[in-house]
Every structure is written in structure tokens, then in C-alpha cells.
Design a protein around this motif. Structure first.
Motif, mmCIF file in Angstrom:
data_model
loop_
_atom_site.group_PDB
_atom_site.id
_atom_site.type_symbol
_atom_site.label_atom_id
_atom_site.label_comp_id
_atom_site.label_asym_id
_atom_site.label_seq_id
_atom_site.Cartn_x
_atom_site.Cartn_y
_atom_site.Cartn_z
ATOM 1 N N ASP A 4 0.823 -1.216 0.000
ATOM 2 C CA ASP A 4 0.000 0.000 0.000
ATOM 3 C C ASP A 4 0.854 1.262 0.000
ATOM 4 O O ASP A 4 0.497 2.268 -0.625
ATOM 5 C CB ASP A 4 -0.932 0.009 1.219
ATOM 6 N N SER A 23 2.333 1.629 -3.559
ATOM 7 C CA SER A 23 1.265 2.087 -4.451
ATOM 8 C C SER A 23 0.963 3.566 -4.236
ATOM 9 O O SER A 23 0.814 4.325 -5.200
ATOM 10 C CB SER A 23 -0.001 1.256 -4.223
ATOM 11 N N LEU A 48 1.327 6.596 -7.032
ATOM 12 C CA LEU A 48 0.249 7.535 -7.348
ATOM 13 C C LEU A 48 0.681 8.983 -7.086
ATOM 14 O O LEU A 48 0.338 9.890 -7.846
ATOM 15 C CB LEU A 48 -0.998 7.190 -6.541
ATOM 16 N N ASP A 92 -3.641 0.195 -10.307
ATOM 17 C CA ASP A 92 -3.902 1.300 -9.381
ATOM 18 C C ASP A 92 -3.854 2.644 -10.100
ATOM 19 O O ASP A 92 -4.668 3.540 -9.844
ATOM 20 C CB ASP A 92 -2.877 1.288 -8.241
ATOM 21 N N ASP A 101 -6.994 2.967 -12.265
ATOM 22 C CA ASP A 101 -8.189 3.250 -11.468
ATOM 23 C C ASP A 101 -8.336 4.752 -11.212
ATOM 24 O O ASP A 101 -9.452 5.282 -11.195
ATOM 25 C CB ASP A 101 -8.112 2.508 -10.123
ATOM 26 N N LYS A 102 -7.218 5.425 -11.025
ATOM 27 C CA LYS A 102 -7.277 6.843 -10.696
ATOM 28 C C LYS A 102 -7.215 7.742 -11.915
ATOM 29 O O LYS A 102 -7.814 8.837 -11.929
ATOM 30 C CB LYS A 102 -6.139 7.198 -9.742
ATOM 31 N N ARG A 141 -0.389 -5.021 -10.775
ATOM 32 C CA ARG A 141 -1.191 -4.420 -9.706
ATOM 33 C C ARG A 141 -0.993 -2.907 -9.630
ATOM 34 O O ARG A 141 -1.958 -2.139 -9.498
ATOM 35 C CB ARG A 141 -0.842 -5.082 -8.371
#
Length: 404
Positions: free
Chosen positions: A88, A91, A95, A143, A146-147, A139
Motif C-alpha cells: 500500500d 502504491s 500515485l 492502481d 483506477d485513478k 497491480r
């Protein structure tokens, strides 16, 4: 984003097998020397990687300018460091990186019409990390999608515009930019040479090219006062300083050559002036090279560029050197190629300043283009008993300047 860590990439050093660590050590030493004046930096080696960590405030642009001019570096990657290896946290770091470094490119983009394509690339050097590289890349890419998919980002693993690299070691490093470096080999890994440095376009480029092969450089400049001005000498020093940004400090020998030139002018055929003068310069360069443990002489000659650079002339000039090789890295290049290289390394604008050196002052109107060794040696006999003390005085009174 304010970067504090840089991943240093190299190319040719990676082929050196068991000796690679020696080249890496030289490269690290050069980086420490070049960065020392800018602040507190730690240069550290890990397996297959070199990192630079800034421990204080520093001038980012100047640091990049210096790093990208160090021979041996093929690229510099400013990296974002994530200290935690929890998925996490990595990730979140990716981001954040995309938000600060890539999202600004999404203006006017859409997935339907002109998406910004990217690829996620993960290297897992830490093999104890529980997620393998391919799964991690999938993965993390998910992520990002998704954003940012609705804002115009799309995956393209074949021809992406952006490659986001994540390298997992004891910490995670995130990057997407590679700023090209000077390549070559670290200076100091291949002996030492002395370059015949003039105020022209060619010799600074030749000096640069030999230094790029890991050779420490010295230089000799033949000065001819009062026929050449102090500005001509200063111009050569300036050229040496520009090359020194890549090659490291250069020891410059400034030889007052006037009396030797006048002796040649008064006693030898004028059409042979340049050939005989250059033979004397080569002898002096060889004497300096031997004294300073240089293994070769470097010049900026290329075939056919001027009368003293025909194959006939080069053969006769070469004969003046007895014990060490002469390297001519520009030998097969045409003038435009040399000019383009000088513009690339930053010497061109200085080279074209209108301050003439000794080679351009003492030039015959109709120089010989097909000299023979026998012919030149016969002409040089007229200097016997005259040139020897002038030669010795020129060497003994040479000025030495260190260019940085």
C-alpha cells in the motif's frame, strides 16, 4: 517534485566483468569530486547500481549539469524513494509520483482520442519480497488506471510514451525520466595522454574524445608572442576549462615557441615551414609526455583538411616521434562532423573567436603537400647547432597551468 536521490546508470562499465568494481570506484570518485562544491552528497554503490543521495540543500540544475558531463555515466534518473516496502505504501508512492510528475501531461487528453500511454516496469532486486515483478507491475498499473484512466491514461506495453520504473531493494525507488549522460569510461581508468591543444575547433574535440575513453589528459599549447596575443593564450585556457568539465583537471603546458619558429623561418624552405614546425612540436610533446608518464600523444588532425594533414605530411610528421603512439581520433571525420561535435560539447563558440595561434601566423603561401622524409630531414640539417639551445630553453621555461 523535490528530488534528493539519483540513480546513476552506466553502460560500458557493465561489460567489465570481474574488473567492474574498479571502474565503479573511479566513477564514484569522480562524482564525489564534481559534487563536493554543491553541498553534502553521499555516493554509494549497490550491486549493479550507483546512487547519489543529497544530504543538504543543493542547486538541482547545476548538479544535473555536472553529473551528465562525467564520463562513464550513461544516464541520470531522479528517483522518488519510498522507505516502506508494504504494498500500500509503494502504491501510494507511485500515485503521488504520477500526480506530481505525469498528471500535468493529461491536459486535453482522453482515452478515446489521444490517450497518454504508459507502462509499469518493476525490478525486484530484493528476492525475498513476496510479490513477483510481473504481478507487482500489473497491480501497480491497475492502481494508476483506477485513478487516471478517465483523465486520459492508458496502458501500452509495446510503445508507451511513459515508462514508470519501480525498483525494489531495501527501499523502493520510483522514476520515469532518464537524463542522458556523457557515456564512455571514467577518467583515470586508461592511463594518461598529452594533447596538442590549439585555439582551433579540432584539438578540443580530439581531447574530449580521448578523455571519453577513460584517459586522463594533459595538454601542451605552443605560444608565439609577440605574434600571438594574450587573448589567444586565454582562449586556449578557456577551451581547456570547457573540456575539463568532462575530462577532469587538465595540466596545461604553455611553451613559448617563437624563437624556434623564427629559426625555422630563417633557415628552412618556406613551403616546408609547417611540416618542420610540427615535427618540432611533436618532439617537444614527446619529451613532456615521457617526463609526466603519458602513454600517448593526441592531435586533432583529419586526413586532407589542410596541407599538413595529407597522408604524405602525416607520415613525415609522425616520424618525429620515436617511442610513443600518436592518436588522431578525428582522422576520418569531415569538418562539419567536427563542428557539430564541438557545438555539442560547448567549445565551438570559443574556438571561433578571432585570436590566431602560432600555427596560423607562420603559414607559407604555397605549402608542400607531398613532402618526403628525406627532403624534410635534409632541410632540418640547416638547423643543426641553432635549434638545440632554443628547443631546450622553450621546454625549461614552459608555464604550467591547471585547468579545472
Amino acid at each position: 517534485m523535490e528530488y534528493k536521490t539519483f540513480l546513476i546508470k552506466y553502460a560500458e562499465i557493465g561489460t567489465k566483468g570481474k574488473n567492474r568494481y574498479k571502474f565503479e570506484d573511479h566513477l564514484c570518485k569522480r562524482m564525489r569530486q564534481r559534487l563536493k562544491a554543491l553541498g553534502d552528497f553521499e555516493v554509494r554503490r549497490e550491486y549493479g547500481r550507483i546512487f547519489v543521495d543529497a544530504k543538504s540543500d543543493f542547486d538541482y540544475d547545476e548538479a544535473m549539469n555536472r553529473l551528465t558531463k562525467i564520463f562513464g555515466i550513461s544516464g541520470v534518473c531522479p528517483v522518488m524513494q519510498v522507505d516502506s516496502l508494504e504494498y500500500d505504501d509503494i502504491s501510494a508512492g507511485v500515485l503521488k509520483y504520477v500526480e506530481e510528475e505525469i498528471a500535468g501531461m493529461l491536459t486535453g487528453r482522453s482515452v478515446a482520442s489521444s490517450p497518454l500511454t504508459f507502462k509499469m516496469n518493476v525490478r525486484r532486486h530484493n528476492k525475498e519480497y513476496p510479490i513477483n515483478s510481473m504481478e507487482m507491475a500489473a497491480r501497480l498499473g491497475g492502481d494508476v488506471l483506477d485513478k487516471y484512466e478517465e483523465k486520459g491514461m492508458k496502458v501500452d506495453v509495446h510503445k508507451p510514451e511513459i515508462v514508470i520504473d519501480v525498483e525494489i531493494r531495501n527501499v523502493a525507488y520510483i522514476s520515469s525520466k532518464v537524463i542522458p549522460g556523457a557515456c564512455g569510461l571514467p577518467v583515470g581508468t586508461n592511463g594518461k595522454a598529452i594533447s596538442l591543444l590549439s585555439g582551433g575547433i579540432d584539438s578540443p574535440v580530439a581531447t574530449y574524445m580521448i578523455a571519453k575513453r577513460g584517459v586522463e589528459m594533459e595538454a601542451v599549447y605552443f605560444n608565439a608572442p609577440p605574434y600571438t596575443s594574450e587573448r589567444a593564450k586565454d582562449k586556449v585556457k578557456d577551451l581547456g576549462r570547457i573540456v575539463a568539465q568532462y575530462a577532469g583537471p587538465i595540466k596545461l603546458h604553455i611553451v613559448n615557441f617563437t624563437d624556434c619558429q623564427l629559426a625555422i623561418y630563417k633557415n628552412c624552405p618556406h613551403e616546408e615551414l609547417t611540416i618542420i614546425m610540427k615535427r618540432l612540436m611533436f618532439r617537444m610533446a614527446e619529451d613532456i609526455a615521457k617526463k609526466d608518464d603519458c602513454q600517448c600523444i593526441v592531435t586533432g588532425e583529419s586526413i586532407g583538411q589542410v596541407s599538413s594533414q595529407t597522408t604524405f605530411s602525416l607520415r613525415v610528421i609522425n616520424d618525429a616521434v620515436t617511442d610513443i603512439p600518436v592518436f588522431r581520433p578525428l582522422i576520418g571525420m569531415d569538418k562539419q562532423e567536427i563542428v557539430e561535435m564541438s557545438q555539442k560539447i560547448g567549445t565551438y563558440e570559443t574556438s571561433i573567436l578571432p585570436y590566431e595561434d602560432c600555427c596560423t601566423i607562420f603559414v607559407a603561401k604555397h605549402p608542400v603537400t607531398k613532402p618526403t622524409l628525406e627532403q624534410i630531414e635534409e632541410s632540418e640539417k640547416k638547423l643543426e647547432g641553432i635549434i638545440e639551445p632554443l628547443y631546450q630553453t622553450a621546454l625549461e621555461t614552459a608555464e604550467v597551468v591547471y585547468l579545472k
